[in-house]
Design a protein around this motif. Structure first.
Motif, PDB file in Angstrom:
ATOM      1  N   CYS A 130       0.810  -1.223   0.000  1.00 32.52           N
ATOM      2  CA  CYS A 130       0.000   0.000   0.000  1.00 32.52           C
ATOM      3  C   CYS A 130       0.841   1.270   0.000  1.00 32.52           C
ATOM      4  O   CYS A 130       0.330   2.345  -0.324  1.00 32.52           O
ATOM      5  N   LEU A 131       2.108   1.183   0.349  1.00 33.67           N
ATOM      6  CA  LEU A 131       2.965   2.363   0.391  1.00 33.67           C
ATOM      7  C   LEU A 131       3.965   2.414  -0.762  1.00 33.67           C
ATOM      8  O   LEU A 131       4.622   3.433  -0.967  1.00 33.67           O
ATOM      9  N   ALA A 132       4.068   1.330  -1.532  1.00 35.30           N
ATOM     10  CA  ALA A 132       5.020   1.294  -2.652  1.00 35.30           C
ATOM     11  C   ALA A 132       4.555   2.210  -3.779  1.00 35.30           C
ATOM     12  O   ALA A 132       3.359   2.308  -4.064  1.00 35.30           O
ATOM     13  N   THR A 133       5.506   2.867  -4.434  1.00 32.52           N
ATOM     14  CA  THR A 133       5.183   3.793  -5.533  1.00 32.52           C
ATOM     15  C   THR A 133       5.346   3.165  -6.908  1.00 32.52           C
ATOM     16  O   THR A 133       4.836   3.692  -7.895  1.00 32.52           O
ATOM     17  N   ASP A 134       6.067   2.055  -7.001  1.00 35.99           N
ATOM     18  CA  ASP A 134       6.188   1.288  -8.244  1.00 35.99           C
ATOM     19  C   ASP A 134       6.811  -0.053  -7.887  1.00 35.99           C
ATOM     20  O   ASP A 134       7.106  -0.324  -6.716  1.00 35.99           O
ATOM     21  N   ILE A 135       7.034  -0.895  -8.892  1.00 37.95           N
ATOM     22  CA  ILE A 135       7.496  -2.256  -8.596  1.00 37.95           C
ATOM     23  C   ILE A 135       8.928  -2.265  -8.057  1.00 37.95           C
ATOM     24  O   ILE A 135       9.297  -3.105  -7.237  1.00 37.95           O
ATOM     25  N   GLU A 136       9.767  -1.318  -8.502  1.00 38.65           N
ATOM     26  CA  GLU A 136      11.125  -1.244  -7.974  1.00 38.65           C
ATOM     27  C   GLU A 136      11.116  -0.828  -6.510  1.00 38.65           C
ATOM     28  O   GLU A 136      11.863  -1.355  -5.687  1.00 38.65           O
TER      29      GLU A 136
END
Length: 554
Positions: A206-212
């Motif tokens: 829920c806090l990730a901005t993209d897959i990296e």
């Protein structure tokens, strides 16, 4: 008519039409059947002229068995804004099957303010919860396999902190012993299960901005300690790539619609009493990119979900709310004023005035952030005109606009005045002020939350928590935000202490470092990360007939 009956009689738009209405290129849509889809990011939508979408955060008073209807108001407000000619999207959390089969029920709104298809969303949806459960338990298996196969990292089996997960309430799994059955069955050690929505992987997703960013966050997750007390992370095990791969589709936001065809993103579902309680950053960012008004919600009362939205999510999101809407009901306030549930149908102005102290504190706590506040009074059929007039006058006395809403019965039409109040509020000048500085110590941050949001006086730490404070400071973890795990029913850590208590102490029994999510969880009171089922679970009423028609789901 029951919620599920209203949902089943609705005429849904094909999901491609919903996407087109939202401005999502069809090549970015991955349909899951006819009425739900995932959005392949990034969108790279060119907005001409470029504009900054308004963000509306919906929160509530302290929840009671009387009901507040926060999700219902969120959906109805979104429909009302759309009806007012505003390009609107709604961003919600995904329901956990634990409450759906337990006591709380689903999380798709109610009456004529629902997101659909409600049966799918409340059950398996697009498989996000299953992916998170599988990823969580794959990591657990890899940890135990590493120990069994020679333990190159010197992990102390007694200090493995990563638990297994299951998305259902099952108290029998809170504490277990694994590895029984002989030398070929692994290392014997104590373990346990969290409900999936309490897993750190849920918070990370829920806090990730993209897959990296997702992979980098997963690599930071603490799984345990070595025999000499050194932290061991997923990155040390070198399995972050595998775990991220399992979550590659779960990272994509889910698109559905309301009864009135307002595009809605339902993605991510951390609990607010044991996690940070907000839908995904990616879903909220997507809505902000596409719409002029984004309506989102945070779990439970403002002391839990909204505080965490403002102090944990907004720094990652890069956008603070333009308005905060606090949902209140006459019934909930009367219960906070001392009435029992079976006394709520009778008019009682004295109890309402006494219980208003709860709403007053929520208003004051949210105004502390420098954001305009509007109160949405979710009207119930048992509310009297005198009670509603009294509640509106109490809010006016506090300098806050309060509007009645009847979206359960009327849908978006029942929130027209609320929508106009919110539009006006979004245009007010505001200056967001964070509650605390990241440079403050963990103890200072917790004291700030307790005194300025809860209304308490001090914090009492158990010996284990005091020891952890010193240990975390050495690791540099005290620079992270705090995620308070606390009962949702009270500002205090005692669920029976209703209203707006003062002079109480919050008791922190231990801390759980969530290094991938980027916060430290403070466990207070008796909050459990694996709930149990009630004496009469909702599952008792759920059924399906020979045609596949579901009943009893709410």
């Amino acid at each position: 008519m029951k919620d599920i009956e209203i949902a089943q009689q609705a005429e849904l738009w094909p999901i491609n039409k919903v996407a087109q209405d939202a401005g999502i290129p069809l090549e970015k849509i991955e349909p899951y059947g006819h009425f739900k889809a995932k959005i392949d990011l990034p969108l790279n939508v060119k907005r001409v002229p470029k504009r900054s979408g308004k963000l509306i955060l919906v929160t509530a008073v302290s929840p009671t068995p009387a009901g507040e209807g926060k999700s219902t108001i969120t959906i109805g407000l979104g429909d009302a804004l759309k009806a007012a000619g505003k390009k609107t999207m709604i961003a919600l959390r995904e329901p956990s099957m634990g409450p759906v089969m337990g006591a709380k029920g689903g999380a798709t709104g109610g009456g004529f303010a629902q997101v659909l298809p409600m049966e799918d969303i409340n059950l398996h949806f697009t498989g996000d919860m299953h992916a998170l459960t599988s990823a969580n338990n794959t990591l657990a298996a890899l940890i135990d396999n590493h120990i069994y196969q020679g333990n190159e990292l010197n992990i102390d089996p007694r200090r493995v902190v990563w638990k297994r997960a299951l998305d259902i309430n099952d108290r029998a799994l809170r504490n277990i012993v694994i590895g029984l059955g002989g030398t070929t069955s692994g290392i014997v050690r104590q373990d346990g299960f969290d409900i999936t929505v309490a897993s750190e992987l849920m918070a990370v997703l829920c806090l990730a901005t993209d897959i990296e960013d997702l992979k980098e966050r997963i690599a930071k997750i603490l799984v345990g300690y070595t025999y000499d007390g050194q932290a061991v992370t997923v990155g040390d095990l070198q399995v972050q790539g595998a775990i991220t791969t399992i979550l590659k589709d779960a990272l994509k936001p889910n698109l559905v619609q309301t009864l009135e065809h307002t595009p809605t993103l339902v993605h991510g579902g951390p609990f607010a009493n044991i996690a940070h309680g907000c839908n995904s950053v990616l879903a909220t960012k997507t809505a902000l990119e596409l719409a002029d008004y984004t309506v989102t919600e945070a779990g439970f009362g403002s002391d839990l979900g909204a505080e965490k939205f403002l102090d944990i999510k907004t720094p990652v999101l890069g956008k603070t709310p333009d308005t905060i809407v606090i949902v209140a009901t006459v019934r909930a306030l009367k219960m906070n004023g001392g009435l029992s549930k079976n006394e709520l149908n009778e008019e009682n102005i004295a109890a309402l005035k006494a219980g208003y102290s709860n709403l007053a504190r929520h208003i004051h706590s949210m105004q502390r952030y420098g954001v305009p506040v509007v109160v949405a009074i979710n009207r119930f059929v048992t509310d009297t005109d005198q009670e509603l007039d009294c509640l509106q006058e109490l809010c006016r006395t506090q300098g806050v606009v309060a509007q009645l809403a009847n979206v359960w019965e009327q849908g978006g039409a029942g929130a027209q005045k609320l929508a106009q109040a919110v539009i006006a509020s979004c245009d007010e000048k505001s200056e967001f002020t964070p509650l605390y500085s990241q440079k403050m110590t963990l103890a200072e941050k917790i004291t700030t939350i307790v005194t300025q949001i809860y209304g308490g006086s001090d914090v009492v730490y158990a010996p284990k928590a005091r020891k952890q404070l010193k240990e975390f400071a050495k690791h540099g973890w005290d620079q992270l935000p705090v995620c308070m795990a606390k009962t949702q029913y009270s500002f205090s850590d005692d669920p029976k202490l209703l209203g707006a208590p003062q002079g109480f102490s919050i008791h922190v029994r231990e801390f759980v470092p969530k290094l991938g999510a980027g916060f430290i969880v403070a466990l207070t009171g008796n909050v459990l990360t694996m709930p149990g089922l009630p004496a009469k679970p909702a599952a008792d009423q759920i059924n399906i007939d020979y045609l596949g028609k579901i009943s009893g789901l709410f």
